[in-house]
Write a protein that holds these residues in place. Structure first.
Motif, PDB file in Angstrom:
ATOM      1  N   VAL A  31       0.843  -1.195   0.000  1.00 32.95           N
ATOM      2  CA  VAL A  31       0.000   0.000   0.000  1.00 32.95           C
ATOM      3  C   VAL A  31       0.876   1.241   0.000  1.00 32.95           C
ATOM      4  O   VAL A  31       0.564   2.245  -0.641  1.00 32.95           O
ATOM      5  CB  VAL A  31      -0.945  -0.013   1.226  1.00 32.95           C
ATOM      6  CG1 VAL A  31      -1.875   1.192   1.195  1.00 32.95           C
ATOM      7  CG2 VAL A  31      -1.756  -1.308   1.262  1.00 32.95           C
ATOM      8  N   ARG A  33       1.479   3.595   2.180  1.00 31.81           N
ATOM      9  CA  ARG A  33       0.910   4.859   2.660  1.00 31.81           C
ATOM     10  C   ARG A  33       2.037   5.815   3.005  1.00 31.81           C
ATOM     11  O   ARG A  33       2.960   5.470   3.751  1.00 31.81           O
ATOM     12  CB  ARG A  33       0.018   4.599   3.885  1.00 31.81           C
ATOM     13  CG  ARG A  33      -1.274   3.845   3.571  1.00 31.81           C
ATOM     14  CD  ARG A  33      -2.084   3.570   4.845  1.00 31.81           C
ATOM     15  NE  ARG A  33      -1.418   2.617   5.709  1.00 31.81           N
ATOM     16  CZ  ARG A  33      -1.662   1.298   5.713  1.00 31.81           C
ATOM     17  NH1 ARG A  33      -2.575   0.777   4.901  1.00 31.81           N
ATOM     18  NH2 ARG A  33      -1.009   0.499   6.549  1.00 31.81           N
ATOM     19  N   PHE A  42       1.070   6.298  -2.713  1.00 30.15           N
ATOM     20  CA  PHE A  42      -0.291   5.866  -2.378  1.00 30.15           C
ATOM     21  C   PHE A  42      -1.322   6.967  -2.625  1.00 30.15           C
ATOM     22  O   PHE A  42      -2.502   6.674  -2.840  1.00 30.15           O
ATOM     23  CB  PHE A  42      -0.320   5.446  -0.902  1.00 30.15           C
ATOM     24  CG  PHE A  42      -1.694   5.163  -0.355  1.00 30.15           C
ATOM     25  CD1 PHE A  42      -2.440   4.083  -0.793  1.00 30.15           C
ATOM     26  CD2 PHE A  42      -2.245   5.984   0.624  1.00 30.15           C
ATOM     27  CE1 PHE A  42      -3.702   3.819  -0.281  1.00 30.15           C
ATOM     28  CE2 PHE A  42      -3.498   5.726   1.146  1.00 30.15           C
ATOM     29  CZ  PHE A  42      -4.235   4.644   0.698  1.00 30.15           C
ATOM     30  N   GLN A  46      -5.617   6.680  -3.057  1.00 31.24           N
ATOM     31  CA  GLN A  46      -6.191   6.613  -1.716  1.00 31.24           C
ATOM     32  C   GLN A  46      -7.717   6.444  -1.750  1.00 31.24           C
ATOM     33  O   GLN A  46      -8.290   5.732  -0.905  1.00 31.24           O
ATOM     34  CB  GLN A  46      -5.815   7.849  -0.904  1.00 31.24           C
ATOM     35  CG  GLN A  46      -6.313   9.163  -1.462  1.00 31.24           C
ATOM     36  CD  GLN A  46      -5.949  10.345  -0.556  1.00 31.24           C
ATOM     37  OE1 GLN A  46      -5.854  10.195   0.658  1.00 31.24           O
ATOM     38  NE2 GLN A  46      -5.734  11.503  -1.148  1.00 31.24           N
ATOM     39  N   TYR A  49      -8.560   2.824  -2.572  1.00 26.36           N
ATOM     40  CA  TYR A  49      -8.283   1.984  -1.414  1.00 26.36           C
ATOM     41  C   TYR A  49      -9.396   2.097  -0.378  1.00 26.36           C
ATOM     42  O   TYR A  49      -9.881   1.090   0.134  1.00 26.36           O
ATOM     43  CB  TYR A  49      -6.939   2.412  -0.816  1.00 26.36           C
ATOM     44  CG  TYR A  49      -6.505   1.658   0.422  1.00 26.36           C
ATOM     45  CD1 TYR A  49      -5.927   0.399   0.328  1.00 26.36           C
ATOM     46  CD2 TYR A  49      -6.637   2.235   1.689  1.00 26.36           C
ATOM     47  CE1 TYR A  49      -5.499  -0.282   1.460  1.00 26.36           C
ATOM     48  CE2 TYR A  49      -6.221   1.561   2.826  1.00 26.36           C
ATOM     49  CZ  TYR A  49      -5.643   0.307   2.706  1.00 26.36           C
ATOM     50  OH  TYR A  49      -5.233  -0.363   3.830  1.00 26.36           O
ATOM     51  N   GLU A  65      -2.972  -7.491   5.688  1.00 28.51           N
ATOM     52  CA  GLU A  65      -2.028  -6.663   4.933  1.00 28.51           C
ATOM     53  C   GLU A  65      -0.685  -7.392   4.899  1.00 28.51           C
ATOM     54  O   GLU A  65      -0.055  -7.609   5.931  1.00 28.51           O
ATOM     55  CB  GLU A  65      -1.884  -5.304   5.612  1.00 28.51           C
ATOM     56  CG  GLU A  65      -1.237  -4.246   4.748  1.00 28.51           C
ATOM     57  CD  GLU A  65      -1.465  -2.856   5.321  1.00 28.51           C
ATOM     58  OE1 GLU A  65      -2.379  -2.163   4.836  1.00 28.51           O
ATOM     59  OE2 GLU A  65      -0.731  -2.477   6.251  1.00 28.51           O
ATOM     60  N   GLY A  69       2.719  -1.910   4.195  1.00 25.95           N
ATOM     61  CA  GLY A  69       1.508  -1.112   4.332  1.00 25.95           C
ATOM     62  C   GLY A  69       1.828   0.363   4.440  1.00 25.95           C
ATOM     63  O   GLY A  69       1.122   1.209   3.886  1.00 25.95           O
ATOM     64  N   SER A 246      -0.338  -4.830  -5.883  1.00 26.27           N
ATOM     65  CA  SER A 246      -0.082  -3.685  -5.012  1.00 26.27           C
ATOM     66  C   SER A 246      -1.248  -2.714  -5.056  1.00 26.27           C
ATOM     67  O   SER A 246      -2.172  -2.858  -5.859  1.00 26.27           O
ATOM     68  CB  SER A 246       1.205  -2.954  -5.433  1.00 26.27           C
ATOM     69  OG  SER A 246       0.952  -2.052  -6.497  1.00 26.27           O
ATOM     70  N   SER A 247      -1.166  -1.703  -4.189  1.00 25.94           N
ATOM     71  CA  SER A 247      -2.160  -0.622  -4.186  1.00 25.94           C
ATOM     72  C   SER A 247      -1.613   0.635  -4.835  1.00 25.94           C
ATOM     73  O   SER A 247      -2.229   1.705  -4.740  1.00 25.94           O
ATOM     74  CB  SER A 247      -2.590  -0.317  -2.744  1.00 25.94           C
ATOM     75  OG  SER A 247      -3.291  -1.406  -2.197  1.00 25.94           O
ATOM     76  N   ILE A 253      -5.810  -0.582  -8.015  1.00 22.29           N
ATOM     77  CA  ILE A 253      -5.213  -1.413  -6.982  1.00 22.29           C
ATOM     78  C   ILE A 253      -5.664  -2.843  -7.225  1.00 22.29           C
ATOM     79  O   ILE A 253      -6.741  -3.080  -7.771  1.00 22.29           O
ATOM     80  CB  ILE A 253      -5.592  -0.953  -5.559  1.00 22.29           C
ATOM     81  CG1 ILE A 253      -7.096  -1.096  -5.304  1.00 22.29           C
ATOM     82  CG2 ILE A 253      -5.172   0.482  -5.320  1.00 22.29           C
ATOM     83  CD1 ILE A 253      -7.504  -0.737  -3.894  1.00 22.29           C
TER      84      ILE A 253
END
Length: 298
Positions: A31, A33, A42, A46, A49, A65, A69, A246-247, A253
């Protein structure tokens, strides 16, 4: 230590999560973040997600996760990430409060392997409004790996990030973090990609996937990982090495769902209705396939 032996050690020591055909899991990784700056990969996804997690929360899925993350190579403080992406952490806390959240660390958040860091940064967070620390993921444990075990068939599925087979990302993770934070991060501003990144280097992707598949063939267990950012969904009869992607794909994503005894690779992205209205939707990339079809590995 031999890279395959390292994976086996994780498998043998991992917490086991029992499940059956009524269980629902959503597996996401990478992710990344970030802190909301130009280096936050990310940021562009967002909303995708949050929409996906809202769906899975409402549908009673357990969120797992599988590493990376949070982007803790580029960023020093997790609190900065939590501040920018407070809505995501709020929703994750809703999963946690219902016993539906499990976290695995990857190379970019390897610092979560330290209990002291977890206790200080994840078990509680600072509430700006109340001017005090409040519980977040109270008493949470962050794992190197987890094993899903079917209560009827006894099928075991290993969940790891996958960086265990990379020397730079595992043994030398602190050195790699230093390079990313102080060398490659500034260069990204000028469009220079980090050549040491597994996600941006096809030779490294291939090497990681080869080793993970080798472990699957040798140990005859199904494995789901992240790390490479490349989704993988094998055909029946192929080594059951899966990857949830992956995101931080451009405009989408990817994730893996386990539900009703099936496994499915899905994608969430922005779609357009006939009248031009935009919406966030889910589509199936591969599957669903019966988990039992991958149980007896030759």
């Amino acid at each position: 230590m031999n890279k395959l032996k390292r994976i086996s050690n994780v498998f043998e020591s991992a917490e086991v999560i029992p499940f059956d055909d009524s269980s629902r899991f959503i597996l996401m990784s990478d992710v990344h973040r970030g802190d909301g700056s130009w280096a936050d990969d990310f940021l562009k996804n967002q909303n995708l997600y949050f929409a996906a997690l809202t769906y899975y929360y409402n549908e009673n899925y357990t969120y797992i996760e599988i590493g990376d993350g949070d982007e803790l190579w580029k960023n020093k403080r997790l609190s900065d990430i939590m501040y920018v992406h407070s809505n995501a952490f709020w929703l994750l806390s809703e999963f946690y409060n219902e016993g539906r959240l499990h976290l695995i660390f990857g190379n970019h958040d390897m610092i979560k392997s330290k209990n002291k860091f977890v206790k200080k940064n994840l078990c509680e967070s600072y509430n700006e409004k109340e001017k005090k620390y409040v519980p977040l993921f109270e008493k949470i444990q962050v794992h190197e790996g987890l094993v899903l075990k079917h209560t009827v068939t006894n099928q075991k599925i290993l969940l790891i990030h996958g960086h265990q087979v990379s020397f730079l990302d595992y043994e030398l993770w602190r050195f790699s973090r230093f390079l990313v934070r102080y060398f490659w991060r500034p260069l990204e501003l000028f469009g220079v990609n980090d050549p040491t990144s597994t996600a941006k280097n096809y030779a490294k992707k291939d090497a990681v996937e080869l080793k993970l598949s080798e472990w699957v063939i040798r140990e005859k267990h199904m494995l789901i990982a992240g790390h490479t950012h490349r989704p993988m969904f094998p055909e029946i009869g192929e080594p059951p090495y899966f990857n949830d992607g992956s995101s931080v794909h451009p405009r989408s994503i990817t994730a893996i769902e386990i539900e009703s005894g099936n496994i499915t690779l899905v994608k969430w992205n922005v779609k357009t209705k006939d009248d031009g209205t935009l919406f966030i939707g889910r589509e199936i990339l591969a599957g669903p396939r019966k988990l039992s079809d991958y149980h007896n590995i030759e």
